[in-house]
Design a protein around this motif. Structure first.
Motif, PDB file in Angstrom:
ATOM      1  N   PHE A 178      11.099  10.775 -21.505  1.00 19.41           N
ATOM      2  CA  PHE A 178      12.260  10.328 -22.278  1.00 19.41           C
ATOM      3  C   PHE A 178      12.000   9.014 -23.028  1.00 19.41           C
ATOM      4  O   PHE A 178      12.686   8.733 -24.015  1.00 19.41           O
ATOM      5  CB  PHE A 178      13.468  10.131 -21.362  1.00 19.41           C
ATOM      6  N   LEU A 179      11.043   8.224 -22.573  1.00 21.10           N
ATOM      7  CA  LEU A 179      10.849   6.882 -23.118  1.00 21.10           C
ATOM      8  C   LEU A 179      10.652   6.844 -24.630  1.00 21.10           C
ATOM      9  O   LEU A 179      11.307   6.031 -25.312  1.00 21.10           O
ATOM     10  CB  LEU A 179       9.671   6.200 -22.401  1.00 21.10           C
ATOM     11  N   PRO A 180       9.774   7.666 -25.221  1.00 26.13           N
ATOM     12  CA  PRO A 180       9.614   7.602 -26.694  1.00 26.13           C
ATOM     13  C   PRO A 180      10.924   7.891 -27.432  1.00 26.13           C
ATOM     14  O   PRO A 180      11.177   7.305 -28.494  1.00 26.13           O
ATOM     15  CB  PRO A 180       8.567   8.682 -26.986  1.00 26.13           C
ATOM     16  N   HIS A 181      11.756   8.756 -26.891  1.00 28.30           N
ATOM     17  CA  HIS A 181      13.035   9.084 -27.531  1.00 28.30           C
ATOM     18  C   HIS A 181      14.036   7.946 -27.365  1.00 28.30           C
ATOM     19  O   HIS A 181      14.886   7.728 -28.240  1.00 28.30           O
ATOM     20  CB  HIS A 181      13.598  10.375 -26.929  1.00 28.30           C
ATOM     21  N   LEU A 182      13.932   7.221 -26.275  1.00 36.99           N
ATOM     22  CA  LEU A 182      14.812   6.065 -26.068  1.00 36.99           C
ATOM     23  C   LEU A 182      14.432   4.907 -26.980  1.00 36.99           C
ATOM     24  O   LEU A 182      15.295   4.175 -27.469  1.00 36.99           O
ATOM     25  CB  LEU A 182      14.745   5.612 -24.603  1.00 36.99           C
ATOM     26  N   GLN A 183      13.144   4.747 -27.213  1.00 36.98           N
ATOM     27  CA  GLN A 183      12.658   3.598 -27.979  1.00 36.98           C
ATOM     28  C   GLN A 183      13.030   3.650 -29.448  1.00 36.98           C
ATOM     29  O   GLN A 183      13.015   2.618 -30.124  1.00 36.98           O
ATOM     30  CB  GLN A 183      11.139   3.486 -27.830  1.00 36.98           C
ATOM     31  N   VAL A 184      13.363   4.830 -29.962  1.00 36.50           N
ATOM     32  CA  VAL A 184      13.714   4.938 -31.378  1.00 36.50           C
ATOM     33  C   VAL A 184      15.227   4.844 -31.600  1.00 36.50           C
ATOM     34  O   VAL A 184      15.684   4.905 -32.750  1.00 36.50           O
ATOM     35  CB  VAL A 184      13.192   6.260 -31.984  1.00 36.50           C
ATOM     36  N   ARG A 185      15.997   4.675 -30.535  1.00 37.32           N
ATOM     37  CA  ARG A 185      17.439   4.538 -30.674  1.00 37.32           C
ATOM     38  C   ARG A 185      17.800   3.133 -31.164  1.00 37.32           C
ATOM     39  O   ARG A 185      17.079   2.157 -30.885  1.00 37.32           O
ATOM     40  CB  ARG A 185      18.126   4.786 -29.329  1.00 37.32           C
TER      41      ARG A 185
END
Length: 250
Positions: free
Chosen positions: A146-153
């Motif tokens: 999930f981390l890469p998807h969280l970082q672009v928020r």
């Protein structure tokens, strides 16, 4: 009253309590059935949809209160507080801009559940380390996914640590659930993890058409099983068994 008579008395009491428990679950079954029957759209959040969503958990709270009371010094009291925190979290998650408060309330719920499970006196089986280790490995892999998807928020500075902290809390809660050696509690905690990781995939990766249904089925099952595990806690009989063992040693 000798030992055999006392054992028979406690077993009869347990059977009666189980029957009462099944009957007291009717409000939960009806209210959760109503939620799935109405299936109010997420695109138009309202106090009405929030109430329909959280009422099943509130009925579990009422049932647990009737069985165990509300003392925070008792495992059942901590479970009750955790259910109430979950109900508030349910309300928050109806509105997308209340995601972080929702995470905060569910974090409090997991802390209370963990404290409740820690309060249960039980033997620690030798196999306990293996499933707990598997849980932590799974959680770590899921968070890295999930981390890469969280970082672009846009709110990445808040969501990255918040989701990481939440993952730790729910894994601790599930690990402590294994410690109780109660099948409903263990199954409920695993369903809770499944529900939350499906929810995370819906929110942060890509929504699936079946996602909301799976989230709510596993979530309601989780709360039901955790509550039943707490309500069926055989404290009276265990206390008697402990006293009986002491007498045998003497």
């Amino acid at each position: 009253m000798d030992i055999l008579q006392t054992e028979a008395y406690f077993r009869k009491k347990e059977r009666h309590s189980f029957g009462v428990l099944l009957f007291s679950l009717l409000p939960f079954l009806l209210s959760s059935g109503l939620y799935f029957y109405l299936w109010l759209p997420e695109s138009s959040p309202s106090p009405h949809s929030a109430a329909v969503k959280c009422i099943p958990v509130l009925t579990l709270s009422a049932m647990l209160f009737c069985h165990k009371g509300c003392s925070l010094g008792h495992p059942g009291g901590k479970l009750l507080a955790g259910l109430l925190m979950s109900a508030v979290g349910d309300v928050c998650l109806i509105w997308k801009d209340l995601l972080l408060p929702g995470v905060a309330f569910f974090s409090l719920a997991h802390i209370l559940y963990s404290l409740s499970f820690l309060s249960v006196r039980s033997r620690r089986p030798s196999w306990l380390l293996l499933p707990c280790l598997a849980l932590w490995i799974f959680t770590g892999c899921a968070y890295m996914y999930f981390l890469p998807h969280l970082q672009v928020r846009p709110d990445a500075q808040l969501m990255v640590p918040a989701v990481g902290f939440y993952c730790i809390l729910i894994t601790i809660m599930t690990s402590f659930a294994f410690r109780t050696s109660r099948p409903p509690t263990i199954a409920g905690s695993l369903f809770f993890m499944a529900s939350d990781f499906i929810l995370a995939h819906q929110l942060f990766v890509a929504p699936a058409p079946w996602g909301r249904m799976m989230i709510m089925i596993t979530y309601y099952l989780a709360q039901l099983l955790i509550t039943v595990g707490g309500a069926l806690e055989k404290q009276d009989y265990d206390l008697y068994s402990g006293e009986r063992n002491k007498r045998k040693k003497k």
